[in-house]
Design an enzyme around this catalytic site. Structure first.
Site, PDB file in Angstrom:
ATOM      1  N   ARG A 239       0.824  -1.217   0.000  1.00 28.19           N
ATOM      2  CA  ARG A 239       0.000   0.000   0.000  1.00 28.19           C
ATOM      3  C   ARG A 239       0.849   1.253   0.000  1.00 28.19           C
ATOM      4  NH1 ARG A 239      -4.030  -3.118   4.065  1.00 28.19           N
ATOM      5  NH2 ARG A 239      -5.347  -4.026   2.426  1.00 28.19           N
ATOM      6  N   ILE A 242       1.851   1.667  -3.601  1.00 29.95           N
ATOM      7  CA  ILE A 242       0.761   2.206  -4.419  1.00 29.95           C
ATOM      8  C   ILE A 242       0.541   3.682  -4.125  1.00 29.95           C
ATOM      9  CG2 ILE A 242      -1.710   2.057  -4.919  1.00 29.95           C
ATOM     10  CD1 ILE A 242       0.106  -0.187  -6.114  1.00 29.95           C
ATOM     11  N   TYR A 358      -6.957  -0.978  -6.222  1.00 31.04           N
ATOM     12  CA  TYR A 358      -6.149  -2.159  -5.902  1.00 31.04           C
ATOM     13  C   TYR A 358      -5.332  -1.955  -4.633  1.00 31.04           C
ATOM     14  CZ  TYR A 358      -2.313  -0.273  -8.987  1.00 31.04           C
ATOM     15  OH  TYR A 358      -1.345   0.459  -9.617  1.00 31.04           O
ATOM     16  N   GLU A 359      -4.772  -3.069  -4.149  1.00 37.19           N
ATOM     17  CA  GLU A 359      -4.147  -3.148  -2.818  1.00 37.19           C
ATOM     18  C   GLU A 359      -5.160  -2.859  -1.716  1.00 37.19           C
ATOM     19  OE1 GLU A 359      -0.830  -4.119  -2.203  1.00 37.19           O
ATOM     20  OE2 GLU A 359      -1.089  -4.629  -4.308  1.00 37.19           O
ATOM     21  N   GLY A 360      -6.408  -3.168  -1.975  1.00 41.43           N
ATOM     22  CA  GLY A 360      -7.480  -2.901  -1.023  1.00 41.43           C
ATOM     23  C   GLY A 360      -8.163  -1.597  -1.366  1.00 41.43           C
TER      24      GLY A 360
END
Length: 377
Positions: A239, A242, A358-360
């Site tokens: 995260r 990102i 993305y990445e949550g």
């Protein structure tokens, strides 16, 4: 803080990004692939080896350096940055944290030489809910036999190997998940389709099918049935990466918009001289600076092995929201031209959106942040 050596290396990264990668960003978007010569240029510079520990053939540079390198390359082309980001924060990081000596000698040495890795955890029926996976692994002669499907896998056609998770004891739920390294050329592992996207189109994104894929027991990352914590810790680092990608996109979009409005005239005045535009500029700059501070702090805490669950989620959420905010307003500053492909504004806006997903998703980040706060009540 970066060391003097890391700051010197970062200067060369900026030169590579500005002179070799940025001029081809539109081509990368249109052709939907990152050219091999650009990936090779990152290898030649030692970027794949940068974050790998020295004992595995790397240079052992810091996580804050890696984050700034990702941001710098993302300013030029986020699709290209994702090749490096996926190999290091998503594949190498879980091995650095949890991998056995033999596993790391086998795979981290290859990353240091420039091999690309990937992370395969998302499934068609489980995205944000990482614990509800359907892929399963059963004990067999020679190790474990894996069956299932993983989707939205970045670096899909570039990766030589993947970190992936599978259920090894369904009755235990998330406490029955194990993480493995699977070679891309393993018998039974196939790419079922390429996934075409709105943005970061140069990044290879695929769906993977596992049909009786056998992996040796030595390819378990961490401990049997404790793979969920491996994935969660990996995502904490991912995260931050990102967030850096989002910041790079925002900075590039804003810089190009400033150059345009400082020369374009309306009503015999530069666009930048209108007070309403200046208010917008101030708001954008404030969000970019705030994102930068959050990312730097998160990266430093990760380097010190401190708890970054809350901060990495805040950095990812805020920086990605900032990227979408900045690219939308930067496009607006170009007026009608922003909606055309004459300029890069529309591409920046398309690239930015995925960073909220993305990445949550950012909705999941808000849940994580709130839970972390409530722990201390």
């Amino acid at each position: 803080m970066l060391s003097e050596n890391e700051m010197d290396v970062l200067k060369y990264v900026r030169e590579l990004a500005e002179n070799k990668i940025k001029p081809r960003a539109r081509e990368i978007d249109e052709k939907m692939e990152v050219p091999e010569d650009i990936i090779q240029a990152m290898r030649d510079m030692g970027l794949f080896a940068s974050y790998i520990p020295e004992k595995y053939g790397g240079y052992g540079l810091s996580f804050p350096f890696l984050v700034e390198a990702i941001e710098t390359i993302s300013e030029a082309c986020p699709s290209t940055a994702l090749v490096l980001d996926g190999a290091l924060t998503l594949f190498a990081e879980p091995l650095i944290m949890f991998g056995s000596e033999s596993l790391n000698n086998k795979y981290l040495t290859e990353i240091a030489k420039g091999a690309v890795g990937g992370l395969a955890i998302t499934e068609p029926g489980s995205g944000s809910d990482a614990a509800s996976i359907s892929a399963h692994a059963e004990k067999c002669s020679g190790g474990y036999k894996i069956n299932g499907t993983k989707t939205f896998i970045s670096n899909g056609r570039l990766a030589k190997f993947f970190v992936m998770d599978a259920s090894t004891d369904k009755s235990k739920g998330y406490k029955g998940i194990t993480t493995f390294v699977v070679d891309a050329n393993a018998p039974g592992l196939e790419i079922s389709r390429d996934i075409h996207k709105m943005g970061i189109r140069g990044s290879s994104t695929v769906e993977l099918n596992f049909h009786d894929v056998v992996v040796p027991e030595s390819n378990i990352v961490g401990e049997y049935n404790k793979g969920f914590s491996v994935i969660m810790d990996t995502l904490d680092a991912g995260r931050i990466g990102i967030a850096a990608q989002a910041l790079g996109i925002a900075k590039s979009a804003f810089r190009e918009a400033l150059e345009y409005i400082n020369t374009r005239k309306q009503f015999n005045r530069k666009i930048i001289d209108f007070q309403g535009i200046q208010f917008m500029i101030a708001e954008i700059e404030s969000r970019i600076k705030a994102s930068e501070l959050l990312i730097r702090e998160a990266a430093e805490k990760w380097q010190r092995h401190e708890d970054t669950v809350e901060l990495s989620s805040i950095a990812k959420m805020f920086a990605s929201d900032t990227a979408v905010y900045v690219t939308e307003r930067s496009l607006q500053l170009f007026g009608g031209y922003g909606y055309t492909t004459d300029f890069n504004a529309e591409r920046h806006m398309r690239d930015a959106k995925i960073t909220q997903i993305y990445e949550g998703t950012n909705e999941i980040q808000k849940i994580i942040i709130s839970r972390e706060i409530m722990k201390n009540l």
